[in-house]
Design a protein around this motif. Structure first.
Motif, PDB file in Angstrom:
ATOM      1  N   LEU A 374       0.818  -1.224   0.000  1.00  0.00           N
ATOM      2  CA  LEU A 374       0.000   0.000   0.000  1.00  0.00           C
ATOM      3  C   LEU A 374       0.848   1.268   0.000  1.00  0.00           C
ATOM      4  CD1 LEU A 374      -2.888  -0.905   2.458  1.00  0.00           C
ATOM      5  CD2 LEU A 374      -3.178  -0.155   0.105  1.00  0.00           C
ATOM      6  N   TRP A 386      -3.485   0.798   7.504  1.00  0.00           N
ATOM      7  CA  TRP A 386      -3.997  -0.466   6.931  1.00  0.00           C
ATOM      8  C   TRP A 386      -2.910  -1.547   6.911  1.00  0.00           C
ATOM      9  CZ3 TRP A 386      -5.795   4.084   4.378  1.00  0.00           C
ATOM     10  CH2 TRP A 386      -7.163   4.309   4.523  1.00  0.00           C
ATOM     11  N   HIS A 391      -4.249  -4.937  -0.473  1.00  0.00           N
ATOM     12  CA  HIS A 391      -5.706  -4.975  -0.605  1.00  0.00           C
ATOM     13  C   HIS A 391      -6.061  -5.402  -2.015  1.00  0.00           C
ATOM     14  CE1 HIS A 391      -7.222  -2.617   3.068  1.00  0.00           C
ATOM     15  NE2 HIS A 391      -6.022  -3.092   3.304  1.00  0.00           N
ATOM     16  N   ASP A 393      -9.095  -5.436  -3.496  1.00  0.00           N
ATOM     17  CA  ASP A 393     -10.318  -4.941  -4.135  1.00  0.00           C
ATOM     18  C   ASP A 393     -10.059  -3.664  -4.926  1.00  0.00           C
ATOM     19  OD1 ASP A 393      -9.954  -3.336  -1.902  1.00  0.00           O
ATOM     20  OD2 ASP A 393     -12.039  -3.420  -1.237  1.00  0.00           O
ATOM     21  N   ASN A 395      -6.490  -1.904  -4.727  1.00  0.00           N
ATOM     22  CA  ASN A 395      -5.236  -1.215  -4.459  1.00  0.00           C
ATOM     23  C   ASN A 395      -3.998  -1.892  -5.037  1.00  0.00           C
ATOM     24  OD1 ASN A 395      -7.240  -1.218  -1.988  1.00  0.00           O
ATOM     25  ND2 ASN A 395      -6.519   0.856  -2.226  1.00  0.00           N
ATOM     26  N   GLU A 522     -16.805  -1.337  -1.231  1.00  0.00           N
ATOM     27  CA  GLU A 522     -17.174  -1.741   0.078  1.00  0.00           C
ATOM     28  C   GLU A 522     -18.480  -1.035   0.368  1.00  0.00           C
ATOM     29  OE1 GLU A 522     -13.650  -0.943   2.551  1.00  0.00           O
ATOM     30  OE2 GLU A 522     -12.386  -1.713   0.958  1.00  0.00           O
ATOM     31  N   ARG A 604     -16.423   5.800  -2.701  1.00  0.00           N
ATOM     32  CA  ARG A 604     -15.105   5.860  -3.368  1.00  0.00           C
ATOM     33  C   ARG A 604     -14.854   4.697  -4.318  1.00  0.00           C
ATOM     34  NH1 ARG A 604     -15.160   4.106   1.476  1.00  0.00           N
ATOM     35  NH2 ARG A 604     -13.984   2.275   2.124  1.00  0.00           N
ATOM     36  N   HIS A 605     -15.389   3.524  -4.006  1.00  0.00           N
ATOM     37  CA  HIS A 605     -15.213   2.397  -4.932  1.00  0.00           C
ATOM     38  C   HIS A 605     -16.217   2.523  -6.076  1.00  0.00           C
ATOM     39  CE1 HIS A 605     -12.370  -0.259  -2.812  1.00  0.00           C
ATOM     40  NE2 HIS A 605     -12.853   0.307  -1.717  1.00  0.00           N
ATOM     41  N   TRP A 644      -6.563   7.355  -4.859  1.00  0.00           N
ATOM     42  CA  TRP A 644      -6.694   6.215  -5.774  1.00  0.00           C
ATOM     43  C   TRP A 644      -8.004   6.274  -6.531  1.00  0.00           C
ATOM     44  CZ3 TRP A 644     -10.778   2.967  -5.339  1.00  0.00           C
ATOM     45  CH2 TRP A 644     -11.410   2.833  -4.106  1.00  0.00           C
ATOM     46  N   TYR A 680     -11.772   8.433   4.006  1.00  0.00           N
ATOM     47  CA  TYR A 680     -12.499   7.565   3.067  1.00  0.00           C
ATOM     48  C   TYR A 680     -13.302   8.388   2.058  1.00  0.00           C
ATOM     49  CZ  TYR A 680     -11.545   3.512   6.051  1.00  0.00           C
ATOM     50  OH  TYR A 680     -10.936   2.508   6.746  1.00  0.00           O
ATOM     51  N   GLN A 698      -0.627   6.823   0.390  1.00  0.00           N
ATOM     52  CA  GLN A 698      -0.948   5.535  -0.202  1.00  0.00           C
ATOM     53  C   GLN A 698      -0.496   5.604  -1.651  1.00  0.00           C
ATOM     54  OE1 GLN A 698      -4.792   4.023   1.400  1.00  0.00           O
ATOM     55  NE2 GLN A 698      -5.029   3.303  -0.681  1.00  0.00           N
TER      56      GLN A 698
HETATM   57  C1  FUC Z   1      -9.556  -0.042   0.526  1.00  0.00           C
HETATM   58  C2  FUC Z   1     -10.197   1.312   0.314  1.00  0.00           C
HETATM   59  C3  FUC Z   1      -9.752   2.351   1.279  1.00  0.00           C
HETATM   60  C4  FUC Z   1      -8.252   2.304   1.395  1.00  0.00           C
HETATM   61  C5  FUC Z   1      -7.801   0.930   1.806  1.00  0.00           C
HETATM   62  C6  FUC Z   1      -6.317   0.818   1.910  1.00  0.00           C
HETATM   63  O1  FUC Z   1     -10.180  -0.737   1.543  1.00  0.00           O
HETATM   64  O2  FUC Z   1     -11.591   1.213   0.391  1.00  0.00           O
HETATM   65  O3  FUC Z   1     -10.137   3.617   0.801  1.00  0.00           O
HETATM   66  O4  FUC Z   1      -7.690   2.623   0.176  1.00  0.00           O
HETATM   67  O5  FUC Z   1      -8.199   0.009   0.841  1.00  0.00           O
END
Ligand code: FUC
Length: 786
Positions: A374, A386, A391, A393, A395, A522, A604-605, A644, A680, A698
């Motif tokens: 990350l 984090w 991640h 989904d 990242n 999410e 955001r997603h 992101w 977020y 990030q």
């Molecule tokens: C995902 C995103 C968050 C963040 C995290 C590290 O869960 O929903 O915004 O980037 O990764």
């Protein structure tokens, strides 16, 4: 068919030649690629990052006291764990039944009870964290005249050269010019700092090492050492690390105390820092010693030259010139400020940001090691946001989006290694939760091979992680045509397809085969009864990922001429996988199988546009209605978010061929910020060092934006190479790019003027035939042989 290296027309070429002669900025020449600052870094987010794919270093350039944060990409706390709930599959029929009955909130309760990982998941010590290795501290003693404490420095400058991967700090004090030069060597695999003063014998300093916790410092002769062992979450005997520091002096004298090295009266000082961990059984003590022994005897000039050459082998593959900027000479922070006000005036900043992304890729991963996490490989703390993990989904995938197109192909391989290591644990998870074949990884992983669902149903049960990773792995093949690589990843891809193939369930309403339970990362939605839930079946992203994965595995089996039975099975199943997108009542791409209202319309997603990017299931030419619906989706989501998210939106608009909208998002992502709180919602941007701010730092925003800039200049996902598909007005007047890659293993150079391509050259090893869209006309050309 003639070899294609065309002149679009003579007139425009003449105009170009003339403008080259007249203008001071020579066409095709890349501007100096430097980040500069005229003050020491007051925050870590102002330091310039360096890395050689393993070791990282961020010096703050302090005048009296300098702190250089250290990293090693393998330094992780935690340890492998089995957090599978082996009883979970028993709840699966009930969870699925509740979802089919529209009782998603009840299903979600059951997921939380029986279908998440065992234990604290990513909140536990065994999960681990990517952590800083600590810091090297240099305390300078300038021997100021008696009674004076004040240091009157002038000409202060910090710089990071992106094409050499060397940082410098310079200043003058009492007529004495001090210069520090730093690099994490790509040749010697060691970090080096060379400090010089123009007045002979005027360098005095104390060199020490520290870490917020778990460290012991000592000296052994003229070597300074820091050793520590991290928490593994079980018996405390986690990963070990060791840093060794030695110096070389011109003039003066070196002595050591119990915990520091002391330099007095030197004219030149070189600091060598050799560090490693015992990740994967690495003999870190012997290795750090032999690296150091070799490095300290070599001539510095040779070490520097070798470093530049080795780094340049990656970096020099691509050049991008978008024209001179009005503020090109300013410190980066002032350029960012001005760019946000008048983005059109500094096209060179976009080129710099693009190359910064490539620089960060080269610096944060290397073949045989780990993919960028990350934070790439730069973390200043123990409790990294984090956990500084991976991640799945968006990242970690975003971290790899610029890799192929910007000609750094081999730097995709560490991700393939990480994924290969998920197959075995992922098979256990597939059985434990779904009683399914193949393997699955959910939404988060670490270097310890975690594949279980996360600890909360609201985000942890996302089914798409492993399929998405596999589609990333496919990209390396799509860009390189490397059949040996395809053969090596085929079992990974097949295992993932086996999982989905055996775990998909039939939606009674549509007859489609879908995942269940899963989430659309999410986000949550309103049920008709007014309650909210995240858990559903067949969220759009899963359908798109399964569609793409099955397609890739079918193609792979054909190209490798293997597995006809499995291929037929997938071809059959694919007929029942939902289409790339369903248009909702509001004219947008539906995020879930049902046309639910989302609880956060600006979430955001934007997972349901996965089919638009990185996949090519939705394109303006092949599926114009879905492309229109994608635009509406983006309008409702808005242009803000963590960095992101902004980068992803930039990419979407580039795929929708709207260069000006993509440029607007580029401006958003380059918004200067100093915020470091966990965010977020709206508020992404970049720090004074151009690292992207979620906030907090990030790195995916950097990589996503780099991919986005590339996508504005070239696309190749639609069966042809598209030159300048989404060029914004701000870059139309002139530009030149060399070395970008297109799918099929083509290297592409081209230049443009007034928004029109005026010359291009496409090369490949095989001299293959390829279609290319130039100024709205499709051509078929034979590539130059490389
Ligand atoms: C995902 C995103 C968050 C963040 C995290 C590290 O869960 O929903 O915004 O980037 O990764």
């Amino acid at each position: 068919m003639h070899l294609e290296s065309i002149s679009v027309n003579r007139k425009s070429l003449l105009t170009l030649l003339l403008s080259c002669l007249l203008s001071s900025s020579l066409f095709g020449q890349q501007k100096p690629l430097k980040l500069t600052s005229d003050i020491p870094a007051a925050t870590w987010e102002s330091t310039f990052p360096m890395g050689n794919g393993r070791l990282g270093m961020t010096p703050d350039g302090g005048i009296k006291k300098e702190t250089i944060v250290l990293n090693d990409i393998t330094l992780w706390s935690g340890s492998p764990q089995d957090a599978n709930n082996y009883e979970a599959y028993k709840s699966l029929p009930e969870i699925r039944k509740l979802i089919m009955e529209g009782k998603n909130e009840e299903a979600q309760d059951l997921v939380n009870k029986n279908f998440v990982c065992k234990g604290p998941g990513s909140g536990g010590a065994q999960w681990g964290k990517y952590q800083t290795m600590g810091a090297l501290q240099i305390d300078y003693n300038y021997k100021t005249p008696a009674g004076s404490n004040e240091l009157k420095t002038s000409n202060y400058k910090r710089e990071l050269s992106l094409d050499q991967a060397i940082a410098t700090t310079e200043y003058t004090l009492d007529g004495n010019n001090f210069k520090r030069e730093y690099f994490t060597s790509f040749d010697d695999d060691i970090s080096m700092i060379r400090i010089t003063a123009t007045k002979a014998g005027s360098l005095n300093c104390r060199i020490s090492l520290n870490r917020p916790e778990r460290f012991a410092v000592k000296t052994e002769g003229k070597e300074l050492q820091m050793y520590g062992q991290l928490d593994n979450g079980t018996d405390g005997k986690g990963m070990q690390y060791l840093c060794r520091v030695q110096t070389r002096l011109k003039d003066g004298k070196l002595s050591s105390t119990s915990d520091a090295l002391v330099v007095e009266g030197a004219t030149e000082l070189i600091i060598y820092l050799s560090a490693a961990t015992d990740f994967r059984g690495f003999d870190f003590k012997a290795q750090t010693k032999s690296i150091l022994q070799k490095a300290v005897t070599k001539p510095y000039a040779l070490q520097k030259a070798n470093h530049i050459t080795r780094f340049g082998k990656f970096f020099k593959r691509v050049s991008l010139d978008l024209g001179e900027g009005a503020s090109s000479k300013l410190p980066v922070i002032s350029r960012l400020d001005q760019f946000y006000q008048h983005a059109d005036d500094d096209p060179a900043l976009a080129a710099l940001f693009f190359q910064f992304g490539r620089y960060l890729t080269i610096s944060s991963t290397r073949v045989g090691l780990l993919p960028p996490n990350l934070q790439g490989l730069w973390a200043k703390e123990i409790n990294t946001p984090w956990n500084g993990d991976y991640h799945l989904d968006v990242n970690v995938q975003m971290n790899h989006w610029p890799v192929e197109v910007t000609n750094l192909s081999e730097l995709n391989l560490p991700l393939a290694d990480l994924v290969r290591n998920l197959v075995e644990p992922g098979q256990r998870t597939a059985k434990a939760y779904y009683n399914a074949e193949g393997w699955i990884a959910h939404v988060i992983t670490n270097v310890w091979g975690f594949t279980e669902p996360g600890e909360s149903a609201s985000w942890g049960v996302a089914n798409a992680g492993s399929g998405w990773l596999c589609n990333n792995l496919w990209d390396h093949y799509a860009f390189t045509n490397d059949l040996a690589y395809l053969k090596s990843i085929y079992p990974i891809l097949k295992g993932s397809a086996q999982f989905y193939s055996s775990a998909l369930v039939k939606d009674p309403k549509t007859g489609w085969l879908v995942t269940s339970p899963s989430v659309s990362p999410e986000n949550s939605f309103y049920l008709p009864n007014g309650k909210t839930a995240n858990v559903s079946m067949g969220p759009t992203i899963d359908n798109q990922i399964v569609r793409e994965l099955f397609g890739n595995v079918i193609t792979a089996a054909k190209r490798l001429n293997i597995d006809p039975e499995f291929r037929k099975q997938l071809e059959e199943k694919l007929k029942s996988v939902p289409p790339a997108g369903v248009i909702s009542k509001s004219g947008r791409i539906q995020e879930w199988l049902e046309d639910y209202k989302e609880t956060d319309p600006q979430h955001r997603h934007i997972s349901h546009l996965y089919g638009l990017y990185p996949a090519s299931l939705i394109t303006p030419s092949q599926s114009p209605l879905l492309a229109e619906a994608a635009k509406k989706t983006l309008e409702v989501r808005g242009d803000d978010g963590p960095s992101w998210t902004i980068a992803y939106k930039l990419l979407f608009w580039a795929r929708l061929k709207d260069g000006n909208r993509a440029f607007k998002l580029l401006k958003e992502i380059l918004k200067p910020t100093s915020r470091t709180d966990i965010n977020y919602g709206a508020g992404g941007g970049v720090y004074p060092n151009m690292l992207s701010a979620g906030p907090p730092f990030q790195i995916d925003g950097n990589f996503g934006a780099t991919a986005g800039i590339a996508e504005m200049l070239i696309q190749s996902h639609d069966g042809f190479i598209d030159l300048l598909p989404a060029v914004p007005d701000a870059w139309k007047s002139y530009g030149n790019v060399k070395g970008l890659k297109a799918r099929g293993n083509f290297v592409v150079n081209f230049s443009w003027k007034n928004g029109k391509v005026i010359s291009y050259r496409i090369s490949s090893r095989s001299g293959a035939r390829v279609k290319v869209m130039v100024n709205g006309t499709m051509k078929e050309v034979v590539a130059h042989k490389l």
